[in-house]
Design an enzyme around this catalytic site. Structure first.
Site, PDB file in Angstrom:
ATOM      1  N   GLN A 193      -4.462  -1.323   9.728  1.00  0.00           N
ATOM      2  CA  GLN A 193      -4.437  -2.658   9.111  1.00  0.00           C
ATOM      3  C   GLN A 193      -5.035  -3.703  10.060  1.00  0.00           C
ATOM      4  OE1 GLN A 193      -3.636  -3.209   5.936  1.00  0.00           O
ATOM      5  NE2 GLN A 193      -3.917  -5.403   6.069  1.00  0.00           N
ATOM      6  N   LYS A 253       0.847  -1.200   0.000  1.00  0.00           N
ATOM      7  CA  LYS A 253       0.000   0.000   0.000  1.00  0.00           C
ATOM      8  C   LYS A 253       0.882   1.250   0.000  1.00  0.00           C
ATOM      9  CE  LYS A 253      -3.897  -2.306   2.248  1.00  0.00           C
ATOM     10  NZ  LYS A 253      -4.671  -2.593   3.458  1.00  0.00           N
ATOM     11  N   ASP A 260     -10.932   3.286   4.848  1.00  0.00           N
ATOM     12  CA  ASP A 260     -11.283   1.864   4.836  1.00  0.00           C
ATOM     13  C   ASP A 260     -12.795   1.653   4.943  1.00  0.00           C
ATOM     14  OD1 ASP A 260      -9.573  -0.248   4.447  1.00  0.00           O
ATOM     15  OD2 ASP A 260      -8.643  -0.082   6.425  1.00  0.00           O
TER      16      ASP A 260
HETATM   17  N1  GUN Z   1      -6.862  -6.686   6.265  1.00  0.00           N
HETATM   18  C1  GUN Z   1      -7.241  -7.397   5.180  1.00  0.00           C
HETATM   19  N2  GUN Z   1      -7.816  -6.601   4.267  1.00  0.00           N
HETATM   20  C2  GUN Z   1      -7.807  -5.351   4.780  1.00  0.00           C
HETATM   21  C3  GUN Z   1      -8.279  -4.089   4.299  1.00  0.00           C
HETATM   22  O1  GUN Z   1      -8.824  -3.928   3.206  1.00  0.00           O
HETATM   23  N3  GUN Z   1      -8.068  -3.042   5.135  1.00  0.00           N
HETATM   24  C4  GUN Z   1      -7.493  -3.174   6.342  1.00  0.00           C
HETATM   25  N4  GUN Z   1      -7.355  -2.100   7.092  1.00  0.00           N
HETATM   26  N5  GUN Z   1      -7.055  -4.324   6.816  1.00  0.00           N
HETATM   27  C5  GUN Z   1      -7.219  -5.408   6.025  1.00  0.00           C
END
Ligand code: GUN
Length: 282
Positions: free
Chosen positions: A93, A49, A116
Site C-alpha cells: 500500500q 481490500k 498493482d
Molecule cells: N494508494 C492509493 N492507491 C493505491 C493503489 O491503487 N495501490 C496501492 N498499492 N497503494 C495505493
C-alpha cells in the site's frame, strides 16, 4: 441530460464473475497486502481490500509493519512473499514512510505477482503495449470506458495528475488506444486552458472542487478519481464540483460510487489473472 457512470454496479458484476470462477477452482488464489506505518486512509483502503477479497473467495493475508521499519525489513518480507506458494499477488500500500525508497520496494515485487502493476517491468509492459498486470485504478477506468461504449480514438483527453498510481498509467493506456492525451499537474500554469478543450477529463489529484463549471465544455465526459474527505461534514467528495458541472457533461462518475469500487474489483481480477498465469488453475 448527463448519464451517470455507475462504477458500483459495474464493479459488482465484475466481482460476481470472479466469485463464480473462483468457486470452480480446486485451490483459492492468495493475495498478500502489505501496510507499512500508520496512514489512516491507507488502513481504511487495506481493510476494504481485505474484506472484498474474502467476499469473492480470495485468501487475503495482511502484513502490517511499523512506521520505523527499515527498507531492508520491507524488502525481506517481499522476498519471502515472492517465494511463498500460497501467495499469488502482492500489494504494497502506498504511500510509504518517507525514509523508504519506493522504487526499491516496487522493484522487489516479483513481476508475476505484481497485482498493482508498479514494478518497472510491469510499467515497461504497459508502455510497450504488451500483456501484463496493469495498475488497478487505470484499468478500472478503461473498463468503464468499454462498458459505456465510449470511443477514445482521436479524442482530446486531459489527465490531471501525474502519479505512478493513476495519472501516468491511465495516460499510457489511453495513448495505447490512440487518444490525444495531455497530462496536467501541479506545475501546469493554466489548467483551464487545457480542460476547456477536453472531450474527456480524468482528474486524479485529491483536491475538492478543483474542476468547476467554467473549466469544461458542453458534452464533456468526466472520470473523477479524487477521494477527498471534507473536514466539516465528514463526507467524501471528488476533485470535480459535481453539482456545478454535471449538467454540462454527457457522462460523469459520481464520488463515491464511481472509480473507487472499480479499483478494488480490478485488484481482485489482477489477483485471479496472476494465479492463472502462475499455472495454479491447471
Ligand atoms: N494508494 C492509493 N492507491 C493505491 C493503489 O491503487 N495501490 C496501492 N498499492 N497503494 C495505493
Amino acid at each position: 441530460m448527463y448519464k451517470l457512470i455507475d462504477g458500483k454496479k459495474v464493479a459488482e458484476s465484475i466481482r460476481n464473475k470472479i466469485k463464480d470462477e473462483i468457486n470452480s477452482l480446486d485451490t483459492k488464489p492468495g493475495l498478500a497486502v502489505v501496510l507499512i506505518g500508520n496512514d489512516p486512509s491507507s488502513k481504511v483502503y487495506v481493510n476494504l481490500k481485505y474484506k472484498k477479497c474474502m467476499e469473492v473467495g480470495i485468501e487475503s493475508y495482511k502484513y502490517e509493519l511499523s512506521e520505523d521499519s527499515s527498507e531492508d525489513d520491507v524488502i525481506e518480507l517481499i522476498t519471502k512473499l515472492n517465494d511463498d506458494k500460497k501467495i499469488n499477488g502482492i500489494l504494497v500500500q502506498m504511500p510509504l514512510p518517507k525514509h523508504i525508497n519506493r522504487n526499491n520496494v516496487l522493484k522487489a515485487v516479483d513481476v508475476s505477482k505484481d497485482v498493482d502493476g508498479f514494478n518497472p517491468e510491469s510499467i515497461g509492459n504497459l508502455i510497450l503495449n504488451k500483456q501484463g498486470l496493469y495498475p488497478c485504478t487505470p484499468v478500472g477506468i478503461i473498463k468503464l470506458i468499454d462498458h459505456y461504449n465510449i470511443d477514445v480514438k482521436g479524442k482530446e483527453v486531459v489527465v490531471i495528475g501525474n502519479s505512478i498510481i493513476v495519472g501516468n498509467p491511465i495516460s499510457q493506456l489511453l495513448l495505447n488506444r490512440m487518444a490525444t492525451v495531455t497530462v496536467c499537474h501541479i506545475e501546469t500554469k493554466d489548467l483551464s486552458l487545457y480542460t476547456k478543450k477536453a472531450d474527456i477529463i480524468i482528474s486524479a489529484v485529491g483536491k475538492k472542487n478543483l474542476v468547476t463549471k467554467d473549466m469544461v465544455k458542453e458534452g464533456v465526459i468526466i472520470f473523477d478519481v479524487g477521494i477527498n474527505k471534507d473536514k466539516e461534514d465528514g463526507k467524501i467528495y471528488g476533485d470535480v464540483d459535481f453539482e456545478q458541472v454535471k449538467d454540462l457533461c454527457s457522462y460523469i462518475t459520481p464520488v463515491p460510487g464511481g472509480i473507487g469500487p472499480m479499483t478494488i474489483a480490478c485488484l481482485l481480477e489482477n489477483t485471479l489473472i496472476a494465479y492463472k498465469n502462475q499455472g495454479k488453475d491447471k
